[in-house]
Design a protein around this motif. Structure first.
Motif, PDB file in Angstrom:
ATOM      1  N   ALA A 185       0.850  -1.199   0.000  1.00  0.00           N
ATOM      2  CA  ALA A 185       0.000   0.000   0.000  1.00  0.00           C
ATOM      3  C   ALA A 185       0.879   1.239   0.000  1.00  0.00           C
ATOM      4  N   GLU A 190      -5.323   2.652   0.821  1.00  0.00           N
ATOM      5  CA  GLU A 190      -4.894   1.361   0.306  1.00  0.00           C
ATOM      6  C   GLU A 190      -4.553   0.406   1.446  1.00  0.00           C
ATOM      7  N   LEU A 218     -11.132  -6.484  -5.248  1.00  0.00           N
ATOM      8  CA  LEU A 218     -10.805  -5.080  -5.022  1.00  0.00           C
ATOM      9  C   LEU A 218     -12.076  -4.253  -4.902  1.00  0.00           C
ATOM     10  N   VAL A 257      -8.247   2.986  -8.376  1.00  0.00           N
ATOM     11  CA  VAL A 257      -7.353   2.342  -7.416  1.00  0.00           C
ATOM     12  C   VAL A 257      -6.546   1.240  -8.117  1.00  0.00           C
ATOM     13  N   LEU A 261      -2.510   1.157  -8.025  1.00  0.00           N
ATOM     14  CA  LEU A 261      -1.797   0.008  -7.472  1.00  0.00           C
ATOM     15  C   LEU A 261      -0.922  -0.655  -8.530  1.00  0.00           C
TER      16      LEU A 261
END
Length: 339
Positions: A185, A190, A218, A257, A261
């Protein structure tokens, strides 16, 4: 490899689809490509037989109906060791020796699918790529002694990672299972997402979020952390569709996100392999995101490595738009095996 070793069959076998192609001669392009759903065939022998059955009319037109493949190379979405091959995210399980015997092949080369994709990287043309932006350059161009390594990351059904290095006058693949590295993260949100996942999984790998099987996980974590009303689980396809249309704010945030990531993970891979020649993004998910990917935080997070920001800023990134590229890598692997 001499002419007597051809024609050859090449395949790229993933958890969802198997792609087959025909190589008529050494150095020839992969032709007669067909894509077959893995779920519709009991195993690779049945799929190859169906492919060859469909290929016979095309060969007959060229007077080659009696020609059969002498050798084959299968790029498979799993780690390769020993005779037994079991797809990580698919139902196919087979013996290399039994498949070779059943298909009457002189040899069968089995390699990791991302090993094959990595071998295709140095030969990719502009029409097969979309670079991140002009200022970051094009991966693979002007490879030098300090930038002779390329990397590829592919969110598809699973998450593949591999590299390729130029050594002693040829490109050598660096296969691995990098998709199962622990996901890191970069901010508090996150961290909350990962903490939520650890309630159900002892190890939260990158693949747990950055893949077709991971995108619904997710999404579920974003729903939980944001305290959004619980809804039925969505498939990866629906999450992408609803996120891109703007009709679902949680799906849209999930895509954002995901890209962030992925950027952080790609930066980690670049540092680990020393992939100064470039990092490519493959797989079937990112191409579906279109402009949203190129407007995302991917590149920002790719470079956000503290003291090594300048190191990463000089590394170009690009999206592989050709979903059949791994077939040419499998052909090269087969060619080099018998040099």
């Amino acid at each position: 490899m001499s002419a007597r070793n051809y024609p050859c069959l090449v395949a790229d076998i993933g958890g969802s689809n198997a792609r087959f192609g025909w190589v008529a001669a050494r150095g020839a392009e992969v032709m007669h490509i067909a894509v077959m759903p893995v779920s519709e065939h009991a195993g690779p022998v049945a799929a190859v037989q169906a492919y060859l059955q469909g290929l016979r009319p095309l060969l007959a037109q060229a007077g080659l109906e009696s020609i059969v493949p002498r050798r084959a190379a299968f790029a498979v979405a799993t780690a390769v060791a020993g005779d037994r091959v079991e797809l990580t995210n698919g139902h196919w399980s087979f013996s290399r020796a039994e498949v070779q015997c059943s298909l009457g092949l002189e040899s069968l080369l089995v390699l990791n699918d991302f090993e094959a994709l990595a071998l295709s990287l140095p030969k990719l043309q502009a029409g097969q790529l979309r670079q991140w932006c002009a200022s970051t350059g094009v991966p693979g161009q002007g490879v030098s002694a300090s930038a002779n390594t390329l990397a590829v990351i592919g969110p598809g059904t699973g998450l593949g990672v591999a590299g390729v290095v130029f050594a002693n006058g040829e490109w050598v693949a660096l296969p691995g299972e990098g998709g199962h590295m622990t996901l890191a993260a970069a901010d508090d949100f996150e961290s909350e997402l990962l903490a939520h996942m650890r309630r159900n999984y002892e190890h939260v790998s990158a693949e747990r979020f950055l893949s077709g099987i991971g995108l619904p996980l997710l999404h579920g974590s974003v729903v939980a952390v944001r305290g959004a009303p619980s809804a039925q689980a969505l498939s990866a396809e629906l999450i992408v569709e609803r996120g891109l249309s703007g009709e679902d704010a949680i799906c849209a945030e999930t895509l954002d996100v995901f890209c962030a990531l992925l950027g952080g993970f790609a930066g980690n891979v670049a540092l680990t392999l020393g992939a100064r020649g470039g990092v490519y993004i493959g797989g079937g998910i990112v191409p579906r995101l279109g402009e949203r990917f190129f407007a995302s935080r991917f590149r920002e997070r790719f470079e956000a490595k503290g003291r090594f920001r300048d190191y990463l800023a000089a590394i170009p990134t690009a999206l592989i738009t050709d979903t059949l590229a791994a077939l040419s890598g499998a052909a090269l692997a087969l060619e080099q095996q018998h040099e």
